[in-house]
Design an enzyme around this catalytic site. Sequence first.
Site, PDB file in Angstrom:
ATOM      1  N   SER A  98     -58.114  37.695 -54.160  1.00  0.00           N
ATOM      2  CA  SER A  98     -58.927  36.602 -53.622  1.00  0.00           C
ATOM      3  C   SER A  98     -58.255  36.070 -52.364  1.00  0.00           C
ATOM      4  CB  SER A  98     -59.045  35.477 -54.649  1.00  0.00           C
ATOM      5  OG  SER A  98     -59.537  34.292 -54.041  1.00  0.00           O
ATOM      6  N   TYR A 140     -59.294  32.999 -51.170  1.00  0.00           N
ATOM      7  CA  TYR A 140     -59.661  31.584 -51.140  1.00  0.00           C
ATOM      8  C   TYR A 140     -58.623  30.827 -50.315  1.00  0.00           C
ATOM      9  CZ  TYR A 140     -61.429  27.131 -52.868  1.00  0.00           C
ATOM     10  OH  TYR A 140     -61.963  25.864 -52.956  1.00  0.00           O
ATOM     11  N   GLY A 189     -56.583  28.359 -50.316  1.00  0.00           N
ATOM     12  CA  GLY A 189     -55.279  27.925 -50.785  1.00  0.00           C
ATOM     13  C   GLY A 189     -54.377  29.034 -51.274  1.00  0.00           C
ATOM     14  N   LYS A 190     -54.849  30.289 -51.275  1.00  0.00           N
ATOM     15  CA  LYS A 190     -54.031  31.399 -51.761  1.00  0.00           C
ATOM     16  C   LYS A 190     -52.901  31.718 -50.786  1.00  0.00           C
ATOM     17  CE  LYS A 190     -56.404  31.813 -55.474  1.00  0.00           C
ATOM     18  NZ  LYS A 190     -57.486  32.746 -55.721  1.00  0.00           N
ATOM     19  N   ASN A 191     -51.932  32.495 -51.250  1.00  0.00           N
ATOM     20  CA  ASN A 191     -50.811  32.878 -50.384  1.00  0.00           C
ATOM     21  C   ASN A 191     -51.300  33.530 -49.106  1.00  0.00           C
ATOM     22  OD1 ASN A 191     -49.709  32.318 -52.976  1.00  0.00           O
ATOM     23  ND2 ASN A 191     -47.888  33.536 -52.498  1.00  0.00           N
TER      24      ASN A 191
END
Length: 371
Positions: free
Chosen positions: A180, A182, A184-186
């Site tokens: 993903s 999204y 806020g992901k790494n």
Amino acid sequence: MIPFVDLQTQYRSIRDDIRAAVDRVLDGGAYVLGPEVAAFEHEFAAYVETSFAVGVNSGTSALHLALLAAGVGPGDEVVTVPFTFVATVAAIRYTGARPVFVDIDPCTLTMDVTRVESVVTARTKAVIPVHLYGQPADMDPLMALARRRNLVVIEDAAQAHGARYKGRPVGSLGDFGCFSFYPGKNLGAYGEGGMIVTSDPEAAERLRLLRDWGAKEKYHHDMLGYNYRMEGLQGAILRVKLRHLDEWNARRRAAAGLYTLGLKNQPYGLPRTMSYAEPVFHIYAIRTNERDRLRQYLQAEGIHTGIHYPVPVHLQPGYADPAYPAGSVPHAEAAARQVLSLPLYPEITSGHIDTVADALARFAPTGEMAA
């Protein structure tokens, strides 16, 4: 105030490159798929050491299409864990298959792979381990079981971009890996996005058809497909951000190390790194039986936190199954009651980490660790 995540600071550090990438797309006019998405697919496949990568519009879509490409459908069973974001299980339901739950390892919060074989039946088609919080699940014994029982393994790596298992990138270990992007992901887009990786050329071709209405050419549809295409803007943005991912993950690991050092003598359950794992700490979650009260206290101190996840999937009303009543998956249920995610992002300062650790010490200077 210490935010749980800070996307603005990261953006400011790469703003010029991001704007140049966006301008390339706007000038070129390829807003859906196109050359930037194709280039990102190539670069991401190289990063995770697979032969192919297929960009889609979300991590949920990635899981759904991986299951379809694996031939999962009505009447099949797919083994996974209930302590995960609901998308893992939703994707199984979308295919008409039945989710079968196994408990988590209380040390890692990832799938307890020793429990999988006991739930495999003649209907079991696939297994979805979740690399929760950026912590790799124990893949070698799971892959050995899968090969012995002819099961497809689909890694849910939505939180684990860049994590490694025994030196190998997660996502490359199973038959499919799903990511993903999204925000806020790494590795986060500026919107939604996802990716499926595989080294099977036939599966990759099927995935490309499935994401784009089942069409090899416009208006000629060879199979039932979906509108799951990645946008050109997201592909261009993610290409820029991929170049920084290893550095950002290193900063996350450093921040996690500071938390662990600062909290080692405090009465909280802390994340554990297994000998086989190089995690990337998408989330740094502590465990305490006073989770809700602690969260309120930290909020009053100006420290924002998260809970990932407060209700395991088998206890969600929309996913209820009589086979999994309360108490049936005890480690997952205990984790859901106890976990609290602390602020962690690449740009967090050591001073902020010290502030959080000091606040945690003031809240609970004595007591017992959560189970």
